[in-house]
Design a protein around this motif. Structure first.
Motif, PDB file in Angstrom:
ATOM      1  N   ASP A   7       3.407   6.281  -5.379  1.00  0.00           N
ATOM      2  CA  ASP A   7       3.245   6.440  -6.825  1.00  0.00           C
ATOM      3  C   ASP A   7       2.364   7.637  -7.161  1.00  0.00           C
ATOM      4  O   ASP A   7       2.542   8.277  -8.200  1.00  0.00           O
ATOM      5  CB  ASP A   7       2.637   5.166  -7.427  1.00  0.00           C
ATOM      6  N   SER A   8       1.411   7.933  -6.293  1.00  0.00           N
ATOM      7  CA  SER A   8       0.491   9.030  -6.550  1.00  0.00           C
ATOM      8  C   SER A   8       1.047  10.387  -6.122  1.00  0.00           C
ATOM      9  O   SER A   8       0.406  11.414  -6.381  1.00  0.00           O
ATOM     10  CB  SER A   8      -0.832   8.772  -5.819  1.00  0.00           C
ATOM     11  N   GLN A   9       2.217  10.410  -5.466  1.00  0.00           N
ATOM     12  CA  GLN A   9       2.804  11.666  -5.004  1.00  0.00           C
ATOM     13  C   GLN A   9       3.764  12.242  -6.038  1.00  0.00           C
ATOM     14  O   GLN A   9       4.436  11.493  -6.756  1.00  0.00           O
ATOM     15  CB  GLN A   9       3.551  11.453  -3.680  1.00  0.00           C
ATOM     16  N   LYS A  10       3.815  13.553  -6.106  1.00  0.00           N
ATOM     17  CA  LYS A  10       4.755  14.198  -7.027  1.00  0.00           C
ATOM     18  C   LYS A  10       6.193  14.052  -6.554  1.00  0.00           C
ATOM     19  O   LYS A  10       7.108  13.946  -7.368  1.00  0.00           O
ATOM     20  CB  LYS A  10       4.403  15.669  -7.182  1.00  0.00           C
ATOM     21  N   GLY A  11       6.411  14.102  -5.243  1.00  0.00           N
ATOM     22  CA  GLY A  11       7.742  13.888  -4.705  1.00  0.00           C
ATOM     23  C   GLY A  11       8.677  15.068  -4.802  1.00  0.00           C
ATOM     24  O   GLY A  11       9.854  14.952  -4.451  1.00  0.00           O
ATOM     25  N   LEU A  12       8.233  16.222  -5.280  1.00  0.00           N
ATOM     26  CA  LEU A  12       9.105  17.385  -5.405  1.00  0.00           C
ATOM     27  C   LEU A  12       9.416  17.974  -4.028  1.00  0.00           C
ATOM     28  O   LEU A  12       8.548  18.006  -3.138  1.00  0.00           O
ATOM     29  CB  LEU A  12       8.467  18.436  -6.293  1.00  0.00           C
ATOM     30  N   ILE A  13      10.644  18.443  -3.847  1.00  0.00           N
ATOM     31  CA  ILE A  13      11.076  19.048  -2.590  1.00  0.00           C
ATOM     32  C   ILE A  13      10.821  20.552  -2.677  1.00  0.00           C
ATOM     33  O   ILE A  13      11.481  21.271  -3.449  1.00  0.00           O
ATOM     34  CB  ILE A  13      12.565  18.758  -2.335  1.00  0.00           C
ATOM     35  N   LYS A  14       9.880  21.040  -1.907  1.00  0.00           N
ATOM     36  CA  LYS A  14       9.519  22.457  -1.957  1.00  0.00           C
ATOM     37  C   LYS A  14      10.557  23.313  -1.239  1.00  0.00           C
ATOM     38  O   LYS A  14      11.110  22.912  -0.206  1.00  0.00           O
ATOM     39  CB  LYS A  14       8.139  22.661  -1.333  1.00  0.00           C
ATOM     40  N   ARG A  15      10.799  24.501  -1.805  1.00  0.00           N
ATOM     41  CA  ARG A  15      11.741  25.448  -1.194  1.00  0.00           C
ATOM     42  C   ARG A  15      11.062  26.816  -1.062  1.00  0.00           C
ATOM     43  O   ARG A  15      10.263  27.216  -1.921  1.00  0.00           O
ATOM     44  CB  ARG A  15      13.012  25.586  -2.044  1.00  0.00           C
ATOM     45  N   ALA A  34       0.824  -1.209   0.000  1.00  0.00           N
ATOM     46  CA  ALA A  34       0.000   0.000   0.000  1.00  0.00           C
ATOM     47  C   ALA A  34       0.858   1.258   0.000  1.00  0.00           C
ATOM     48  O   ALA A  34       0.496   2.271  -0.611  1.00  0.00           O
ATOM     49  CB  ALA A  34      -0.932  -0.015   1.208  1.00  0.00           C
ATOM     50  N   VAL A  35       2.030   1.200   0.648  1.00  0.00           N
ATOM     51  CA  VAL A  35       2.887   2.382   0.700  1.00  0.00           C
ATOM     52  C   VAL A  35       3.435   2.706  -0.682  1.00  0.00           C
ATOM     53  O   VAL A  35       3.622   3.881  -1.035  1.00  0.00           O
ATOM     54  CB  VAL A  35       4.024   2.164   1.719  1.00  0.00           C
ATOM     55  N   ASP A  36       3.679   1.689  -1.516  1.00  0.00           N
ATOM     56  CA  ASP A  36       4.161   1.939  -2.878  1.00  0.00           C
ATOM     57  C   ASP A  36       3.085   2.575  -3.739  1.00  0.00           C
ATOM     58  O   ASP A  36       3.360   3.490  -4.527  1.00  0.00           O
ATOM     59  CB  ASP A  36       4.646   0.629  -3.509  1.00  0.00           C
ATOM     60  N   ASP A  37       1.859   2.103  -3.585  1.00  0.00           N
ATOM     61  CA  ASP A  37       0.761   2.725  -4.335  1.00  0.00           C
ATOM     62  C   ASP A  37       0.559   4.179  -3.917  1.00  0.00           C
ATOM     63  O   ASP A  37       0.276   5.042  -4.758  1.00  0.00           O
ATOM     64  CB  ASP A  37      -0.531   1.933  -4.107  1.00  0.00           C
ATOM     65  N   PHE A  38       0.721   4.456  -2.633  1.00  0.00           N
ATOM     66  CA  PHE A  38       0.567   5.833  -2.169  1.00  0.00           C
ATOM     67  C   PHE A  38       1.681   6.726  -2.733  1.00  0.00           C
ATOM     68  O   PHE A  38       1.415   7.827  -3.228  1.00  0.00           O
ATOM     69  CB  PHE A  38       0.586   5.865  -0.642  1.00  0.00           C
ATOM     70  N   PHE A  88      20.554   3.442  -4.187  1.00  0.00           N
ATOM     71  CA  PHE A  88      19.208   3.550  -3.624  1.00  0.00           C
ATOM     72  C   PHE A  88      19.028   2.456  -2.570  1.00  0.00           C
ATOM     73  O   PHE A  88      19.844   1.535  -2.445  1.00  0.00           O
ATOM     74  CB  PHE A  88      18.143   3.390  -4.722  1.00  0.00           C
ATOM     75  N   ARG A  89      17.959   2.559  -1.834  1.00  0.00           N
ATOM     76  CA  ARG A  89      17.604   1.533  -0.849  1.00  0.00           C
ATOM     77  C   ARG A  89      16.089   1.373  -0.831  1.00  0.00           C
ATOM     78  O   ARG A  89      15.350   2.346  -0.999  1.00  0.00           O
ATOM     79  CB  ARG A  89      18.140   1.888   0.543  1.00  0.00           C
ATOM     80  N   LEU A  90      15.630   0.159  -0.622  1.00  0.00           N
ATOM     81  CA  LEU A  90      14.196  -0.124  -0.634  1.00  0.00           C
ATOM     82  C   LEU A  90      13.517   0.354   0.640  1.00  0.00           C
ATOM     83  O   LEU A  90      12.342   0.738   0.614  1.00  0.00           O
ATOM     84  CB  LEU A  90      13.964  -1.625  -0.822  1.00  0.00           C
ATOM     85  N   VAL A  91      14.224   0.322   1.769  1.00  0.00           N
ATOM     86  CA  VAL A  91      13.694   0.809   3.045  1.00  0.00           C
ATOM     87  C   VAL A  91      14.696   1.821   3.594  1.00  0.00           C
ATOM     88  O   VAL A  91      15.900   1.559   3.651  1.00  0.00           O
ATOM     89  CB  VAL A  91      13.485  -0.337   4.053  1.00  0.00           C
ATOM     90  N   ASP A  92      14.208   2.990   3.999  1.00  0.00           N
ATOM     91  CA  ASP A  92      15.084   4.068   4.454  1.00  0.00           C
ATOM     92  C   ASP A  92      15.225   4.135   5.966  1.00  0.00           C
ATOM     93  O   ASP A  92      16.196   4.707   6.462  1.00  0.00           O
ATOM     94  CB  ASP A  92      14.545   5.412   3.939  1.00  0.00           C
ATOM     95  N   PRO A 109       5.045   5.623   4.775  1.00  0.00           N
ATOM     96  CA  PRO A 109       5.894   6.698   4.222  1.00  0.00           C
ATOM     97  C   PRO A 109       6.782   7.296   5.313  1.00  0.00           C
ATOM     98  O   PRO A 109       6.391   7.399   6.475  1.00  0.00           O
ATOM     99  CB  PRO A 109       4.877   7.722   3.709  1.00  0.00           C
ATOM    100  N   TYR A 110       8.000   7.678   4.905  1.00  0.00           N
ATOM    101  CA  TYR A 110       8.974   8.258   5.827  1.00  0.00           C
ATOM    102  C   TYR A 110       9.301   9.661   5.339  1.00  0.00           C
ATOM    103  O   TYR A 110       9.952   9.852   4.308  1.00  0.00           O
ATOM    104  CB  TYR A 110      10.231   7.386   5.870  1.00  0.00           C
ATOM    105  N   SER A 111       8.835  10.652   6.080  1.00  0.00           N
ATOM    106  CA  SER A 111       8.905  12.040   5.616  1.00  0.00           C
ATOM    107  C   SER A 111      10.307  12.631   5.682  1.00  0.00           C
ATOM    108  O   SER A 111      10.565  13.659   5.052  1.00  0.00           O
ATOM    109  CB  SER A 111       7.945  12.906   6.444  1.00  0.00           C
ATOM    110  N   GLU A 112      11.227  12.028   6.444  1.00  0.00           N
ATOM    111  CA  GLU A 112      12.569  12.588   6.573  1.00  0.00           C
ATOM    112  C   GLU A 112      13.402  12.408   5.315  1.00  0.00           C
ATOM    113  O   GLU A 112      14.443  13.043   5.161  1.00  0.00           O
ATOM    114  CB  GLU A 112      13.288  11.951   7.766  1.00  0.00           C
ATOM    115  N   VAL A 113      12.988  11.525   4.429  1.00  0.00           N
ATOM    116  CA  VAL A 113      13.682  11.269   3.169  1.00  0.00           C
ATOM    117  C   VAL A 113      12.669  11.458   2.044  1.00  0.00           C
ATOM    118  O   VAL A 113      11.536  10.993   2.155  1.00  0.00           O
ATOM    119  CB  VAL A 113      14.271   9.841   3.134  1.00  0.00           C
ATOM    120  N   PRO A 114      13.010  12.159   0.978  1.00  0.00           N
ATOM    121  CA  PRO A 114      12.062  12.343  -0.127  1.00  0.00           C
ATOM    122  C   PRO A 114      11.553  11.012  -0.672  1.00  0.00           C
ATOM    123  O   PRO A 114      12.349  10.154  -1.058  1.00  0.00           O
ATOM    124  CB  PRO A 114      12.880  13.109  -1.172  1.00  0.00           C
TER     125      PRO A 114
END
Length: 745
Positions: free
Chosen positions: A248-256, A242-246, A357-361, A395-400
């Motif tokens: 996938d729907s996120q843009k993932g951009l780092i806002k500044r 479920a975390v991968d599906d979630f 990369f790593r599968l789990v952060d 989801p882990y918010s400390e890493v994009p």
């Protein structure tokens, strides 16, 4: 079948009628008579039979004559064809399960007729078939199985057929073996590159009529289908976490935010100094000390995510597992490895480098109590301990676009602990029950954890600092074990052509830090490490921080292995990894920690004994009875070890009562707890526990009053015990199980 044989003998051109052909397909080979086993032995019996016949090579079956048989009760007789070249393997397995052995004089056969009564189908019946005994052996050769070799640009393949098979049957088997989309394009010839004939033009002719014999080599050709656009339907069949599906729907951009020095535009504008960054931006990762980007950031960098989400995606998925095995079906046409090898089928050279990369952060323990309870066994006994971690991915918010594994419980399988290490037993039923209980709680197995602790002898409660930069962080043996476990638990993803890529399975080691305190370290091994272990290329060495490259053998191909490092002149140079290389090239570091506000799933304040521990930590009916009397059920139920042991007793109904107990553990509902206590299963459980506690106390009083050896033995016999065969809780004094009848030992 007999009518078909007579037709073939008298008029070879006459085709077999449909009814006779249907009768012929009813033939079967009986390998053993029926065995009557207990249900709990079925899985192990099946595994034993599979292991006994796994190494048996394929062989041909031929018929040697006709004979009549009857069953043991003389209620049915059979007219059968005797078979040759078969070996009985079942006697040893039958004796192992206390079953009657195979027939004293086993005669393998294929029955084609039966009748009621033990002597109805006798030799006279056989003699009544005209000329059958004299000519049946010759005619049956028309039904024997033969192997035909077919060679194409995909290599050489062996196809099983019979002389009476139509050539279209051979064509269909070739298309299935070589995965040819259009069988109508297949051509055949007995010479390479000469006289190719479409197989469809030979339809209606049997292989015997075309003079195709056992062992013949045929050359085939076929037209390859045009490349078709990849369909998104195949990726939709992959069930991701479920975390991968979630993500996938996120843009993932780092806002500044707006830079006060360089941004000159209005508040609703944007420039190069304040525009969002990609989740894989190297400067951002280095600034925030993130050694490896997240898996979904890696997908964004490859462009796989954008291609997959778009409507014009026409290329294959970007992710591909590294494979270092020799390809068995080489298109060059040479004999397969180890007889021959070429540049197409041999694996390429391996250049070791840090996985980007790593599968789990991050690994997050939902409560510090989970780690404390796990370490308490070492504190009490000095023995190392191993466990499987159950939890979920979030989801882990400390890493994009990061992922964290949240650990809610640790299951400890059967093991033999030691002060310097431990030995795990083979997987047993207990692990399956733990997986099922975790699934009922909405959890899954996310990793493994074990201790590597040694008291420093100062008496201050501190431990030795063994894992550091001058020794090792993760040994080569641990790398190999982690690779095996990660391969066992692949990560499902729709961005791979196989539906899987990498693994989210993490490994946590509890050891000492530089201050002598107990600390946790979390790791994964790279996909390259998993591929090298799977291809049997590497092995652990005596020195923990070094991994050895195996020597080539007759059945083991070892490709070139290199690794890069900086020399004394600060220059990056490449070095041959044979015979060994540092394990750091295979490691992926994962952070760990605890939540700021703990909200664990299991909240019981009472400790229930952990499974598979010895001594005072043993789980039994008496400990369960004391646990239930120590508080209210709505609070006590929220303990994973309590749920697991209660289910293992087999008293509560899984479909109703056990699910209600799990619901009480998760929701803490007083209404559900009251409903559970009124069920018949729960009342039976309480009755059994009270009787067990009473018999245990009565046995203890008898022992103390008598003071003799016989009294002590009576108390031991009266104590409740759980059968290791069927898990039934026995409350009587007999040494044999009341349910299955098997002995205690």
């Amino acid at each position: 079948m007999l009518r078909s044989i007579e037709s073939l003998k008298n008029a070879p051109s006459v085709s077999i009628d449909a009814e006779s052909a249907a009768d012929a397909t009813e033939l079967h080979i009986s390998l053993t008579r029926p065995l009557y086993l207990q249900e709990l032995h079925l899985g192990r019996f099946t595994a034993d039979v599979r292991d006994a016949f796994r190494k048996r090579k394929r062989f041909n079956v031929s018929f040697s004559g006709v004979q009549s048989f009857s069953n043991e009760d003389d209620t049915r007789s059979f007219l059968s064809l005797r078979l040759e070249a078969l070996v009985a393997e079942m006697d040893k397995i039958a004796e192992r399960y206390c079953q009657p052995t195979f027939y004293p004089d086993p005669q393998f056969h294929a029955s084609f007729a039966w009748a009621l009564g033990g002597d109805v189908l006798s030799e006279k019946t056989v003699e009544g078939i005209p000329k059958l005994l004299g000519e049946l052996g010759h005619d049956l050769r028309h039904c024997s199985i033969m192997l035909v070799r077919v060679r194409s640009k995909e290599g050489t393949h062996r196809i099983e057929v019979t002389p009476n098979d139509d050539i279209i049957i051979l064509r269909n088997k070739i298309a299935q073996e070589l995965k040819i989309l259009d069988p109508a394009t297949i051509t055949i010839s007995d010479q390479p590159n000469a006289g190719a004939t479409p197989m469809d033009s030979l339809s209606g002719k049997t292989l015997g009529e075309l003079n195709v014999k056992h062992g013949d080599l045929l050359y085939i050709g076929f037209a390859e289908a045009a490349a078709q656009p990849a369909s998104t339907a195949s990726s939709s069949t992959v069930v991701q976490d479920a975390v991968d599906d979630f993500l996938d729907s996120q843009k993932g951009l780092i806002k500044r935010g707006k830079d006060p020095k360089f941004c000159k535009h209005a508040s609703n504008g944007m420039c190069d100094y304040c525009m969002p960054l990609e989740p894989y931006d190297p400067a951002y990762l280095e600034e925030h000390k993130i050694k490896s980007m997240s898996f979904h950031a890696y997908l964004r960098k490859l462009g796989s995510h954008d291609k997959k989400q778009g409507t014009s995606y026409v290329t294959l998925p970007s992710l591909e597992e590294p494979s270092f095995k020799v390809k068995t079906n080489c298109s060059s046409g040479h004999p397969p490895w180890p007889a021959s090898i070429c540049t197409k089928c041999q694996p390429s050279a391996i250049t070791l480098q840090r996985q980007p990369f790593r599968l789990v952060d991050h690994v997050e323990f939902s409560s510090a109590t989970i780690i404390d309870n796990f370490i308490n066994y070492w504190r009490s006994t000095g023995l190392q301990r191993f466990g499987y971690m159950y939890g979920r991915y979030e989801p882990y918010s400390e890493v994009p676009l990061g992922i964290k594994a949240v650990v809610e419980a640790i299951y400890e399988p059967p093991q033999e602990g030691d002060s310097e290490g431990l030995k795990l037993e083979s997987p047993i039923e207990g692990e399956k029950r733990a997986d099922e209980m975790a699934a009922a709680c909405g959890l899954q197995r996310v990793g493994m954890i074990y201790t590597d602790l040694t008291d420093d002898g100062t008496g201050k409660g501190t431990v030795l600092y063994k894992r550091h930069i001058d020794s090792y962080f993760f040994s080569s043996q641990e790398c190999q074990f982690a690779a095996v476990m990660q391969q066992k638990y692949p990560n499902a993803t729709k961005y791979s052509s196989t539906g899987a890529f990498g693994s989210k399975f993490v490994t946590c080691v509890i050891g000492g830090n530089d201050e002598g305190n107990i600390d946790v370290s979390s790791y994964q091994v790279s996909n390259t490490c998993v591929g090298m272990v799977d291809a049997d290329i590497v092995e652990p060495s005596v020195e923990p921080g070094i991994m050895r490259v195996k020597e080539p053998a007759a059945d083991r191909y070892i490709p070139d292995v290199f690794f890069k490092y900086k020399n004394e002149y600060n220059l990056v140079v490449q070095k041959d990894a044979k015979p060994s290389f540092p394990v750091e090239y295979l490691l992926v570091n994962v952070t760990h920690g605890f939540p700021v506000k703990a909200a664990p799933m299991f909240t019981s304040t009472k400790d229930f004994p952990v499974e598979n521990r010895m001594g005072a930590f043993t789980q039994d009916a008496e400990s369960l009875h004391r646990y239930l009397e120590s508080g209210k059920l709505v609070d006590l139920a929220s303990n994973f070890h309590f749920l697991l042991f209660t289910r293992s007793m087999g008293i509560l109904n899984d479909a109703d009562e056990m699910l209600l107990l799990v619901k009480v553990a998760l929701t803490h509902s007083e209404e559900d707890a009251s409903k559970l206590q009124q069920t018949s299963g729960w009342q039976t459980l309480l009755t059994v526990l009270k009787e067990s506690a009473g018999s245990s106390r009565g046995g203890g009083q008898g022992s103390s009053s008598g003071g003799g050896a016989s009294s002590s033995g009576g108390a031991s016999a009266a104590a409740p015990w759980t059968c290791r065969h069927c898990t039934f809780l026995n409350t009587h004094g007999d040494e044999n199980c009341e349910m299955c009848g098997l002995p205690m030992g």
